[in-house]
Scaffold this active site. Structure first.
Site, PDB file in Angstrom:
ATOM      1  N   HIS A  59      -8.678  -4.643  35.696  1.00 25.43           N
ATOM      2  CA  HIS A  59      -7.856  -5.311  36.710  1.00 25.43           C
ATOM      3  C   HIS A  59      -7.576  -6.736  36.253  1.00 25.43           C
ATOM      4  CE1 HIS A  59      -8.377  -2.061  39.657  1.00 25.43           C
ATOM      5  NE2 HIS A  59      -9.578  -1.917  39.109  1.00 25.43           N
ATOM      6  N   LEU A  60      -6.288  -7.050  35.990  1.00 26.78           N
ATOM      7  CA  LEU A  60      -5.943  -8.387  35.498  1.00 26.78           C
ATOM      8  C   LEU A  60      -5.507  -9.337  36.616  1.00 26.78           C
ATOM      9  CD1 LEU A  60      -4.119  -7.575  32.122  1.00 26.78           C
ATOM     10  CD2 LEU A  60      -6.453  -8.420  32.454  1.00 26.78           C
ATOM     11  N   ASP A 303     -13.812  -0.816  34.350  1.00 29.47           N
ATOM     12  CA  ASP A 303     -13.400  -1.157  35.719  1.00 29.47           C
ATOM     13  C   ASP A 303     -13.643  -2.653  35.985  1.00 29.47           C
ATOM     14  OD1 ASP A 303     -12.475  -1.104  38.303  1.00 29.47           O
ATOM     15  OD2 ASP A 303     -14.117   0.115  39.100  1.00 29.47           O
ATOM     16  N   HIS A 307     -13.460 -11.024  41.060  1.00 31.35           N
ATOM     17  CA  HIS A 307     -13.270 -11.640  42.387  1.00 31.35           C
ATOM     18  C   HIS A 307     -13.929 -13.013  42.334  1.00 31.35           C
ATOM     19  CE1 HIS A 307     -11.820  -7.913  44.195  1.00 31.35           C
ATOM     20  NE2 HIS A 307     -12.871  -7.270  43.715  1.00 31.35           N
ATOM     21  N   PHE A 321     -14.834  -5.077  47.030  1.00 29.06           N
ATOM     22  CA  PHE A 321     -15.510  -4.197  46.070  1.00 29.06           C
ATOM     23  C   PHE A 321     -15.163  -4.622  44.645  1.00 29.06           C
ATOM     24  CE2 PHE A 321     -15.033  -1.304  49.757  1.00 29.06           C
ATOM     25  CZ  PHE A 321     -16.308  -0.743  49.818  1.00 29.06           C
TER      26      PHE A 321
HETATM   27  N1  LIG Z   1     -13.755  -0.861  41.575  1.00 26.95           N
HETATM   28  C1  LIG Z   1     -13.733  -1.741  42.544  1.00 26.95           C
HETATM   29  O1  LIG Z   1     -14.728  -1.868  43.239  1.00 26.95           O
HETATM   30  N2  LIG Z   1     -12.662  -2.500  42.786  1.00 26.95           N
HETATM   31  C2  LIG Z   1     -11.399  -2.451  42.134  1.00 26.95           C
HETATM   32  C3  LIG Z   1     -10.577  -1.270  42.525  1.00 26.95           C
HETATM   33  C4  LIG Z   1     -10.976   0.015  41.874  1.00 26.95           C
HETATM   34  O2  LIG Z   1     -11.139   0.087  40.639  1.00 26.95           O
HETATM   35  O3  LIG Z   1     -11.109   1.011  42.563  1.00 26.95           O
HETATM   36  C5  LIG Z   1     -10.650  -3.749  42.410  1.00 26.95           C
HETATM   37  O4  LIG Z   1      -9.428  -3.788  42.236  1.00 26.95           O
HETATM   38  O5  LIG Z   1     -11.302  -4.722  42.753  1.00 26.95           O
HETATM   39 ZN   LIG Z   2     -10.899   2.613  41.399  1.00 26.15          ZN
END
Ligand SMILES: NC(=O)N[C@@H](CC(=O)O)C(=O)O
Ligand SMILES: [Zn+2]
Length: 424
Positions: A59-60, A303, A307, A321
């Site tokens: 996630h960037l 993943d 945050h 999450f």
């Molecule tokens: N894995 C996570 O807990 N969070 C991810 C979303 C995701 O990969 O499902 C996110 O975008 O923060």
């Molecule tokens: Zn996911």
């Protein structure tokens, strides 16, 4: 421009120091004691050189959430971790569900990415609707594959139609599997033993495994390549194993944190341990490794989900999450799975290079003459402790701070250019 790597240890030839000559963006020669001149020499004596790692789940956060991460900082973190190709999830704002928005992200990537980035497009508009995106147009605009990661596709018919279209377009469907109707009271961690002790609401493994069961049948009916994100439950592993036996075109990934931790590592209500899917039981953790070892699970993906400190302090209740993972994946896995002899170094490298390359048809992930010069080098000898200060990500939300590691990155090369080098 010539770059020469001297005296590396490489997979398949651990015992003899190997030299690698890179010319421009290609591997030109591999051999012992190469007698060539080069503008730049990197001494890799005693260190491991692998193909650059590949991460199909990152996630960037740009555009929309630049306070958590940007394309510049997220790709710097990837380079810091030895990753040379990463696949970026579309849960940004706006999500790239139209050609215009996809072109905008592609522009941002070409402006600031330090490693190779493939961009996913959403399966449905805004990631939560039941309106399918225009797959063909998005592929033409640079979409790598389709996923609503972050949320599950709730309606079977929507997934069915998306898969049918993807099969026609010869693109993959990647799924975050989660049936929201089985989340009875929200849920911040695995519904098991620990959540009761901590008095926190649970997320049943059924949310994941039942949607996988649905989807593998839809994949069978449509013939699509269906890839499952971050598998976390033993029941899911069983369903995938059976689906593969039946000849269904399904593949799956597992994260370092699900391989290395379980709910038992959660000692208090701490948002750094909050991720989706959650850390599950010890039995689930064991089943994931077994699944990797028998080929049910095909690859490891981080993943990486940054945050901010403000969002990830204190209780799991109310915090988002996700945890970061790009910079700690290889050393954590090397230290806790290879050094403990649960898996071999060759296996670990395959799950992070050739396996994802093969499954997603990427012409990378191999250390061969003629291959693109995407390489990573790891120091397997010196011990370090994971600290906030060593991270290049904009965020530091990881429960692995304080863990002792071997195998930190020594340098990373993309297309013949050094994109990360450890400072001495
Ligand atoms: N894995 C996570 O807990 N969070 C991810 C979303 C995701 O990969 O499902 C996110 O975008 O923060
Ligand atoms: Zn996911």
């Amino acid at each position: 421009m010539k770059l020469l790597i001297k005296n590396a240890r490489i997979i398949g030839n651990h015992d003899f120091p190997t030299d690698i000559l890179i010319e421009d963006s290609t591997i030109k020669k591999i051999g012992m004691d190469l007698k060539v001149s080069a503008e730049k020499i990197l001494n890799a004596k005693g260190k491991l050189v692998t193909p650059g790692l590949i991460d199909v789940h990152v996630h960037l956060r740009e555009p929309g959430f630049e306070y958590k991460e940007t394309i510049a900082t997220g790709t710097a973190a990837a380079a810091r971790g030895g990753f040379t190709t990463i696949c970026a999830m579309p849960n940004v704002n706006p999500a790239p569900d139209s050609v215009k928005k996809m072109q905008n992200i592609q522009r941002l990537i070409s402006k600031s990415a330090k490693v190779k980035v493939k961009q996913y497009a959403p399966i449905t508009e805004q990631l939560t609707s039941d309106r399918l995106t225009d797959q063909r147009a998005l592929v033409n605009a640079g979409a790598f594959a389709f996923t609503n990661d972050g949320v599950g596709v709730q309606t079977a018919a929507t997934m069915y139609l998306a898969m049918k279209e993807a099969a026609k377009n010869k693109v993959s469907i990647i799924a975050h599997t989660e049936d929201d109707s089985l989340l009875f009271d929200g849920g911040v961690m695995h519904e098991g033993k620990r959540n009761k002790e901590l008095n926190l609401s649970g997320m049943s493994q059924l949310t994941e495994s039942t949607q996988i069961a649905r989807d593998v049948l839809l994949a069978e009916a449509t013939g699509v390549h269906y890839h499952i994100c971050h598998v976390s439950a033993k029941e899911s592993v069983r369903v995938i194993r059976d689906a593969k036996k039946a000849g269904i075109n399904v593949t799956a990934e597992v994260t370092p944190h699900h391989l290395l931790m379980s709910e038992e590592d959660i000692l208090s209500d701490n948002s750094l341990f909050k991720m989706n899917p959650p850390l599950r039981s010890k039995a689930d953790q064991e089943a994931l490794l077994e699944g990797l070892l028998d080929g049910t699970i095909d690859m490891i993906a981080t993943d990486h989900a940054p945050h901010s400190d403000e969002e990830k302090q204190g209780s799991m209740i109310g915090s988002p999450f996700g945890i970061i993972g790009s910079e700690t994946a290889f050393p954590l896995l090397y230290t806790n799975l290879v050094k403990t002899r649960r898996v071999t170094l060759d296996q670990l490298v395959e799950w992070l290079t050739s396996k994802p390359a093969e499954i997603f048809n990427m012409d990378i992930g191999r250390l061969e003459v003629g291959a693109p010069a995407d390489l990573a080098c790891f120091d397997l000898q010196n011990e370090k402790v994971i600290s906030k200060e060593m991270l290049h990500s904009k965020s530091s939300n990881t429960p692995f701070i304080g863990w002792k590691i071997y195998g930190d990155t020594y340098f990373t090369i993309v297309d013949g250019q050094v994109v990360y080098q450890e400072e001495n």
